[in-house]
Design a protein around this motif. Structure first.
Motif, PDB file in Angstrom:
ATOM      1  N   ILE A  13      -3.128  -4.077   9.020  1.00 58.21           N
ATOM      2  CA  ILE A  13      -4.142  -5.211   9.670  1.00 58.21           C
ATOM      3  C   ILE A  13      -5.594  -4.387   9.233  1.00 58.21           C
ATOM      4  CG2 ILE A  13      -5.255  -6.508  11.323  1.00 58.21           C
ATOM      5  CD1 ILE A  13      -2.445  -7.041  12.480  1.00 58.21           C
ATOM      6  N   LEU A  14      -5.750  -3.390   9.820  1.00 58.30           N
ATOM      7  CA  LEU A  14      -6.941  -2.265   9.699  1.00 58.30           C
ATOM      8  C   LEU A  14      -7.333  -2.422   8.234  1.00 58.30           C
ATOM      9  CD1 LEU A  14      -9.023  -0.870  11.450  1.00 58.30           C
ATOM     10  CD2 LEU A  14      -7.785   1.206  10.869  1.00 58.30           C
ATOM     11  N   GLU A  15      -6.503  -1.974   7.284  1.00 60.47           N
ATOM     12  CA  GLU A  15      -6.903  -1.829   6.158  1.00 60.47           C
ATOM     13  C   GLU A  15      -7.396  -2.980   5.234  1.00 60.47           C
ATOM     14  OE1 GLU A  15      -4.746   0.128   1.929  1.00 60.47           O
ATOM     15  OE2 GLU A  15      -3.771   0.161   3.712  1.00 60.47           O
ATOM     16  N   VAL A  16      -6.165  -4.036   5.341  1.00 66.02           N
ATOM     17  CA  VAL A  16      -6.646  -5.384   4.571  1.00 66.02           C
ATOM     18  C   VAL A  16      -7.501  -5.969   5.038  1.00 66.02           C
ATOM     19  CG1 VAL A  16      -5.684  -7.442   4.153  1.00 66.02           C
ATOM     20  CG2 VAL A  16      -3.914  -5.739   3.988  1.00 66.02           C
ATOM     21  N   THR A  17      -7.916  -6.081   6.407  1.00 62.40           N
ATOM     22  CA  THR A  17      -9.274  -6.889   6.758  1.00 62.40           C
ATOM     23  C   THR A  17     -10.528  -6.109   6.422  1.00 62.40           C
ATOM     24  OG1 THR A  17      -7.844  -7.845   8.664  1.00 62.40           O
ATOM     25  CG2 THR A  17     -10.027  -7.847   8.919  1.00 62.40           C
ATOM     26  N   ASN A  18     -10.303  -4.796   6.769  1.00 59.00           N
ATOM     27  CA  ASN A  18     -11.523  -3.954   6.321  1.00 59.00           C
ATOM     28  C   ASN A  18     -11.830  -4.506   4.941  1.00 59.00           C
ATOM     29  OD1 ASN A  18     -13.425  -2.008   6.479  1.00 59.00           O
ATOM     30  ND2 ASN A  18     -12.121  -0.638   5.577  1.00 59.00           N
ATOM     31  N   GLU A  19     -11.024  -3.952   3.791  1.00 59.75           N
ATOM     32  CA  GLU A  19     -11.336  -4.505   2.521  1.00 59.75           C
ATOM     33  C   GLU A  19     -11.917  -5.866   2.335  1.00 59.75           C
ATOM     34  OE1 GLU A  19     -11.194  -2.685  -0.013  1.00 59.75           O
ATOM     35  OE2 GLU A  19     -10.911  -1.099   1.259  1.00 59.75           O
ATOM     36  N   TYR A  20     -11.404  -6.786   2.904  1.00 60.56           N
ATOM     37  CA  TYR A  20     -12.023  -8.374   2.732  1.00 60.56           C
ATOM     38  C   TYR A  20     -13.328  -8.264   3.315  1.00 60.56           C
ATOM     39  CZ  TYR A  20      -7.920 -10.997   1.246  1.00 60.56           C
ATOM     40  OH  TYR A  20      -7.128 -11.497   0.585  1.00 60.56           O
ATOM     41  N   MET A  21     -13.610  -7.721   4.524  1.00 59.35           N
ATOM     42  CA  MET A  21     -15.076  -7.557   4.966  1.00 59.35           C
ATOM     43  C   MET A  21     -15.930  -6.793   4.000  1.00 59.35           C
ATOM     44  SD  MET A  21     -14.621  -7.355   9.166  1.00 59.35           S
ATOM     45  CE  MET A  21     -13.555  -5.962   9.407  1.00 59.35           C
ATOM     46  N   LYS A  22     -15.472  -5.802   3.416  1.00 58.95           N
ATOM     47  CA  LYS A  22     -16.220  -5.048   2.694  1.00 58.95           C
ATOM     48  C   LYS A  22     -16.702  -5.696   1.525  1.00 58.95           C
ATOM     49  CE  LYS A  22     -15.352  -0.223   4.203  1.00 58.95           C
ATOM     50  NZ  LYS A  22     -14.934   0.996   3.623  1.00 58.95           N
ATOM     51  N   MET A  23     -15.728  -6.469   1.004  1.00 60.65           N
ATOM     52  CA  MET A  23     -15.784  -7.459  -0.345  1.00 60.65           C
ATOM     53  C   MET A  23     -17.045  -8.157  -0.148  1.00 60.65           C
ATOM     54  SD  MET A  23     -12.396  -8.093  -2.374  1.00 60.65           S
ATOM     55  CE  MET A  23     -11.634  -8.862  -0.970  1.00 60.65           C
ATOM     56  N   LYS A 102      -3.609 -13.373  16.484  1.00 63.93           N
ATOM     57  CA  LYS A 102      -2.586 -12.907  15.518  1.00 63.93           C
ATOM     58  C   LYS A 102      -1.411 -13.735  15.429  1.00 63.93           C
ATOM     59  CE  LYS A 102      -4.051  -8.256  15.921  1.00 63.93           C
ATOM     60  NZ  LYS A 102      -3.413  -6.800  16.295  1.00 63.93           N
ATOM     61  N   PRO A 103      -0.776 -13.944  14.219  1.00 64.01           N
ATOM     62  CA  PRO A 103      -1.536 -13.536  12.902  1.00 64.01           C
ATOM     63  C   PRO A 103      -2.395 -14.295  12.310  1.00 64.01           C
ATOM     64  CG  PRO A 103       0.759 -14.754  12.615  1.00 64.01           C
ATOM     65  CD  PRO A 103       0.376 -14.434  14.132  1.00 64.01           C
ATOM     66  N   PHE A 104      -3.393 -13.972  11.546  1.00 67.13           N
ATOM     67  CA  PHE A 104      -4.267 -14.628  11.249  1.00 67.13           C
ATOM     68  C   PHE A 104      -4.448 -14.416   9.659  1.00 67.13           C
ATOM     69  CE2 PHE A 104      -5.822 -10.306  12.263  1.00 67.13           C
ATOM     70  CZ  PHE A 104      -6.523 -10.157  11.409  1.00 67.13           C
ATOM     71  N   SER A 105      -5.373 -15.276   8.962  1.00 61.96           N
ATOM     72  CA  SER A 105      -5.998 -15.325   7.689  1.00 61.96           C
ATOM     73  C   SER A 105      -7.205 -14.661   7.441  1.00 61.96           C
ATOM     74  CB  SER A 105      -6.105 -16.806   6.984  1.00 61.96           C
ATOM     75  OG  SER A 105      -6.691 -16.724   6.078  1.00 61.96           O
ATOM     76  N   PRO A 106      -7.218 -13.457   6.730  1.00 59.60           N
ATOM     77  CA  PRO A 106      -8.495 -12.890   6.670  1.00 59.60           C
ATOM     78  C   PRO A 106      -9.602 -13.574   6.022  1.00 59.60           C
ATOM     79  CG  PRO A 106      -6.771 -11.481   5.604  1.00 59.60           C
ATOM     80  CD  PRO A 106      -6.161 -12.783   5.941  1.00 59.60           C
ATOM     81  N   LEU A 107      -9.371 -14.667   5.264  1.00 60.61           N
ATOM     82  CA  LEU A 107     -10.344 -15.376   4.749  1.00 60.61           C
ATOM     83  C   LEU A 107     -10.766 -16.507   5.967  1.00 60.61           C
ATOM     84  CD1 LEU A 107      -8.913 -16.637   1.283  1.00 60.61           C
ATOM     85  CD2 LEU A 107     -10.630 -15.024   1.803  1.00 60.61           C
TER      86      LEU A 107
END
Length: 222
Positions: A13-23, A102-107
């Motif tokens: 969750i940390l890795e995926v959500t972090n990437e979405y926020m950085k994008m 949780k679970p949640f959609s990063p978008l």
């Protein structure tokens, strides 16, 4: 640039959500336990904290309590698998701005982040349309509070293109044509590099990533 503190102890969750926020152009600091979160809050200022409740050492609710006592202007979102009413009420009593189960959609989380930041900035009477940020077509430069942003020509042309049509989403090929005409024949990822550099220089998060498409000017700056 908007700074976010992200407290989450689940690596995926940390890795995926972090990437979405950085994008989306957010400056994200990640921690995996509550003690580290509080230490980061003591060292730095953040616009938003996203806090998982069930984390090691110090819970997310305890971190929220610290924010409520010491960082009253910071927006918060609680992120947890605990959906019971008592836990939610406790979080809202500690003045959290939102609560995501949780679970949640990063978008969808990104949309929650935008909404919370918009409310937070409004409450602080921050008017992004009057922050003295502008570009000058004569000098090929951007300015904020009377100071030059020291943009390169390519950065200026990219920013100028996005600002002139703020409702339009440009893909990389279109931006290359606007900046280089037909003279550039290498990778279109050069646009990503210019956007990354621009975000470091701009006073707010004016360039929005539209996932799978390209970039758009974000007038609200969040």
């Amino acid at each position: 640039m908007i700074k976010i503190l992200f407290l989450e102890d689940e690596p995926n969750i940390l890795e995926v959500t972090n990437e979405y926020m950085k994008m989306q152009g957010y400056d994200v600091t990640c921690v995996s336990n509550g003690e580290d979160a509080i230490e980061m809050l003591k060292k730095d200022n953040f616009n938003l904290a996203i806090l998982d409740i069930m984390v090691p050492k110090v819970t997310g609710l305890e971190v929220l309590e610290y924010i409520n006592e010491n960082k009253k202007d910071m927006a918060t979102i609680m992120l947890t698998a605990l959906g019971d009413e008592q836990t939610q009420l406790k979080a809202f009593n500690l003045k959290t701005d939102d609560y995501v189960i949780k679970p949640f959609s990063p978008l969808l989380l990104l949309k929650r982040i935008e909404a919370v930041l918009r409310r937070s900035l409004t409450e602080k009477n921050i008017d992004n349309d009057n922050n003295e940020f502008y570009i000058d077509d004569k000098t090929y430069q951007g300015y904020y509070m009377g100071r030059s942003l020291n943009l390169t020509l390519s950065e200026f042309l990219l920013l100028q293109t996005l600002m002139k049509e703020p409702n339009r989403v440009f893909n990389r090929e279109q931006l290359i044509m606007k900046i280089f005409n037909e003279d550039y024949i290498s990778s279109d990822r050069i646009i990503d590099a210019h956007v990354k550099n621009l975000r470091k220089k701009l006073p707010h998060n004016y360039i929005k990533t539209v996932i799978g498409v390209g970039y758009q000017f974000n007038k609200e700056g969040i």
